[in-house]
Design a protein around this motif. Structure first.
Motif, PDB file in Angstrom:
ATOM      1  N   LYS A  56       0.820  -1.199   0.000  1.00  0.00           N
ATOM      2  CA  LYS A  56       0.000   0.000   0.000  1.00  0.00           C
ATOM      3  C   LYS A  56       0.862   1.261   0.000  1.00  0.00           C
ATOM      4  CE  LYS A  56      -3.983   2.050   2.302  1.00  0.00           C
ATOM      5  NZ  LYS A  56      -3.480   3.414   2.191  1.00  0.00           N
ATOM      6  N   ALA A  57       1.964   1.248   0.741  1.00  0.00           N
ATOM      7  CA  ALA A  57       2.821   2.426   0.810  1.00  0.00           C
ATOM      8  C   ALA A  57       3.353   2.786  -0.566  1.00  0.00           C
ATOM      9  CB  ALA A  57       3.967   2.178   1.790  1.00  0.00           C
ATOM     10  N   GLU A  58       3.767   1.792  -1.337  1.00  0.00           N
ATOM     11  CA  GLU A  58       4.285   2.035  -2.684  1.00  0.00           C
ATOM     12  C   GLU A  58       3.178   2.558  -3.595  1.00  0.00           C
ATOM     13  OE1 GLU A  58       7.134   1.510  -6.034  1.00  0.00           O
ATOM     14  OE2 GLU A  58       7.230   1.976  -3.913  1.00  0.00           O
ATOM     15  N   ASP A  59       1.989   1.987  -3.466  1.00  0.00           N
ATOM     16  CA  ASP A  59       0.881   2.337  -4.349  1.00  0.00           C
ATOM     17  C   ASP A  59       0.338   3.729  -4.064  1.00  0.00           C
ATOM     18  OD1 ASP A  59      -0.695   1.534  -6.513  1.00  0.00           O
ATOM     19  OD2 ASP A  59      -2.384   1.086  -5.194  1.00  0.00           O
ATOM     20  N   ASP A  60       0.684   4.311  -2.916  1.00  0.00           N
ATOM     21  CA  ASP A  60       0.207   5.646  -2.582  1.00  0.00           C
ATOM     22  C   ASP A  60       0.918   6.742  -3.373  1.00  0.00           C
ATOM     23  OD1 ASP A  60      -1.694   4.836  -0.818  1.00  0.00           O
ATOM     24  OD2 ASP A  60      -0.453   5.066   0.967  1.00  0.00           O
ATOM     25  N   PHE A  61       2.092   6.456  -3.908  1.00  0.00           N
ATOM     26  CA  PHE A  61       2.842   7.467  -4.643  1.00  0.00           C
ATOM     27  C   PHE A  61       2.257   7.672  -6.035  1.00  0.00           C
ATOM     28  CE2 PHE A  61       6.077   5.893  -1.617  1.00  0.00           C
ATOM     29  CZ  PHE A  61       6.409   7.100  -1.025  1.00  0.00           C
ATOM     30  N   ASN A  65       8.045   3.027  -7.636  1.00  0.00           N
ATOM     31  CA  ASN A  65       9.430   2.673  -7.920  1.00  0.00           C
ATOM     32  C   ASN A  65       9.513   1.611  -9.014  1.00  0.00           C
ATOM     33  OD1 ASN A  65      12.189   3.170  -7.324  1.00  0.00           O
ATOM     34  ND2 ASN A  65      12.303   1.164  -6.352  1.00  0.00           N
ATOM     35  N   ASN A  66       8.487   0.761  -9.071  1.00  0.00           N
ATOM     36  CA  ASN A  66       8.395  -0.262 -10.108  1.00  0.00           C
ATOM     37  C   ASN A  66       6.925  -0.502 -10.422  1.00  0.00           C
ATOM     38  OD1 ASN A  66      11.168  -1.410 -10.707  1.00  0.00           O
ATOM     39  ND2 ASN A  66      11.137  -1.591  -8.470  1.00  0.00           N
ATOM     40  N   GLY A  67       6.665  -1.080 -11.577  1.00  0.00           N
ATOM     41  CA  GLY A  67       5.312  -1.505 -11.910  1.00  0.00           C
ATOM     42  C   GLY A  67       4.334  -0.386 -12.184  1.00  0.00           C
ATOM     43  N   ASN A  68       4.800   0.721 -12.781  1.00  0.00           N
ATOM     44  CA  ASN A  68       3.883   1.813 -13.108  1.00  0.00           C
ATOM     45  C   ASN A  68       2.966   1.417 -14.258  1.00  0.00           C
ATOM     46  OD1 ASN A  68       4.711   4.146 -11.380  1.00  0.00           O
ATOM     47  ND2 ASN A  68       6.689   3.699 -12.322  1.00  0.00           N
ATOM     48  N   ASP A  69       1.690   1.737 -14.096  1.00  0.00           N
ATOM     49  CA  ASP A  69       0.717   1.539 -15.173  1.00  0.00           C
ATOM     50  C   ASP A  69       0.672   2.830 -15.979  1.00  0.00           C
ATOM     51  OD1 ASP A  69      -1.611   0.058 -16.430  1.00  0.00           O
ATOM     52  OD2 ASP A  69      -2.573   1.927 -15.837  1.00  0.00           O
ATOM     53  N   VAL A  70       1.127   2.770 -17.211  1.00  0.00           N
ATOM     54  CA  VAL A  70       1.245   3.976 -18.027  1.00  0.00           C
ATOM     55  C   VAL A  70       0.549   3.760 -19.364  1.00  0.00           C
ATOM     56  CG1 VAL A  70       2.814   5.677 -19.032  1.00  0.00           C
ATOM     57  CG2 VAL A  70       3.498   4.446 -16.972  1.00  0.00           C
ATOM     58  N   GLN A  71      -0.349   4.669 -19.706  1.00  0.00           N
ATOM     59  CA  GLN A  71      -1.018   4.643 -20.998  1.00  0.00           C
ATOM     60  C   GLN A  71      -0.694   5.928 -21.744  1.00  0.00           C
ATOM     61  OE1 GLN A  71      -5.156   2.974 -20.744  1.00  0.00           O
ATOM     62  NE2 GLN A  71      -4.693   3.045 -18.566  1.00  0.00           N
ATOM     63  N   LEU A  72      -0.401   5.771 -23.014  1.00  0.00           N
ATOM     64  CA  LEU A  72       0.106   6.870 -23.826  1.00  0.00           C
ATOM     65  C   LEU A  72      -0.929   7.345 -24.828  1.00  0.00           C
ATOM     66  CD1 LEU A  72       2.456   8.637 -24.994  1.00  0.00           C
ATOM     67  CD2 LEU A  72       3.085   6.647 -26.363  1.00  0.00           C
ATOM     68  N   ASN A 135      -0.605   5.651 -13.685  1.00  0.00           N
ATOM     69  CA  ASN A 135      -1.331   5.070 -12.543  1.00  0.00           C
ATOM     70  C   ASN A 135      -2.685   5.733 -12.296  1.00  0.00           C
ATOM     71  OD1 ASN A 135       0.905   3.364 -12.059  1.00  0.00           O
ATOM     72  ND2 ASN A 135       1.917   4.973 -10.878  1.00  0.00           N
ATOM     73  N   ASN A 136      -3.294   6.289 -13.356  1.00  0.00           N
ATOM     74  CA  ASN A 136      -4.579   6.980 -13.244  1.00  0.00           C
ATOM     75  C   ASN A 136      -4.555   8.109 -12.229  1.00  0.00           C
ATOM     76  OD1 ASN A 136      -5.985   5.566 -15.217  1.00  0.00           O
ATOM     77  ND2 ASN A 136      -6.633   3.976 -13.800  1.00  0.00           N
TER      78      ASN A 136
END
Length: 303
Positions: A56-61, A65-72, A135-136
């Motif tokens: 959860k701490a990582e997902d709050d940013f 640091n890894n695993g970003n969901d990115v749509q272009l 990450n929306n």
């Protein structure tokens, strides 16, 4: 007996129901990629079914640091740009600008840990206003590069790219700041001075990011230590731009501790810019305060 026609269903309503809805144009670009459309854009999203697990701490940013969901979403025309701006009006924007080959696209890829922005030694690889939905939560926008010393893209910049960039800067209400990437080894051109002057006149805060900082260590100059060359080049660039704001040094060489620190510092700054509730004016005030504090620290160290 003819039945009364049913009202047309908006394409936006066809999107899956979720807590944070993906804007229509981004969703359509993903759909095109799935059917192999010749108009597909390049992206590197992490699928919902991925085995990657985030605490959860990582997902709050805003940017993980890894695993970003990115749509272009690539916006090569004014019509697509304005539709993209309308659909992302509820999300904060940060844009990245700079001359061609200055390392701005590499910096974006390094920040997101994705190969999304088109990094190349060939001038003009970014040929549209490229909005990246991260990450929306955040839109990071890669702007077409200004013409550099080889003058390769001067005509298309003047005719197509500059109007798109100007429209984005002036019309994107949730745009918090511009990260302006400048190769620390390069002199400032008149065109860069003019461009940044126009951006600042529009009331957009600018953070000067001095890229390719690690290259200074490769230059042989026994008479001047590396840290002194860095200080002199930074001072020259700031004076040439008449820039009194905040500057940062950046390197995309992840094997270097200084590069990893630079990434963390820039991501923290982006978080702070987005957290400001007063829009551009509050972001400008915050950056000015940090610039003044940094200058005082530099003077103390020099003394």
């Amino acid at each position: 007996r003819h039945e009364a026609p049913q009202p047309a269903t908006s394409a936006m309503h066809l999107l899956p129901s979720c807590s944070t809805r993906v804007p229509l144009l981004f969703a359509l670009s993903v759909a095109r990629r799935r059917v192999g459309s010749p108009y597909a854009t390049q992206a590197g999203s992490t699928h919902a079914g991925s085995s990657l697990r985030l605490d959860k701490a990582e997902d709050d940013f805003l940017v993980r640091n890894n695993g970003n969901d990115v749509q272009l979403l690539q916006c090569p025309s004014m019509a697509v740009l304005r539709q993209g701006l309308m659909e992302t009006s509820g999300l904060p924007h940060i844009c990245v600008a700079g001359e061609s080959n200055t390392g701005k696209s590499s910096m974006i890829n390094h920040l997101l840990k994705k190969n999304l922005a088109k990094a190349s030694s060939v001038a003009g690889k970014t040929r549209s206003v490229d909005m990246m939905l991260v990450n929306n939560k955040l839109v990071m926008t890669d702007l077409p590069g200004l013409p550099s010393r080889d003058h390769q893209v001067e005509k298309i910049w003047a005719s197509t790219w500059e109007p798109l960039v100007t429209a984005y800067v002036r019309e994107c209400q949730p745009l918090r700041a511009m990260l302006y990437a400048h190769d620390i080894r390069w002199k400032v051109s008149p065109q860069v001075r003019s461009f940044l002057g126009t951006v600042q006149e529009a009331g957009l805060p600018v953070v000067l990011v001095l890229t390719k900082d690690d290259k200074l260590a490769l230059e042989e100059n026994d008479s001047v230590p590396e840290h002194e060359r860095r200080r002199r080049l930074t001072t020259t660039i700031r004076k040439s731009l008449d820039f009194g704001g905040l500057h940062l040094h950046y390197s995309c060489e992840s094997s270097l501790a200084s590069s990893r620190r630079a990434r963390r510092s820039l991501l923290r700054l982006i978080e702070d810019l987005v957290a400001e509730e007063g829009g551009r004016e509050a972001c400008m005030q915050m950056l000015n305060q940090r610039a003044a504090k940094k200058q005082m620290g530099d003077l103390d160290r020099a003394g």
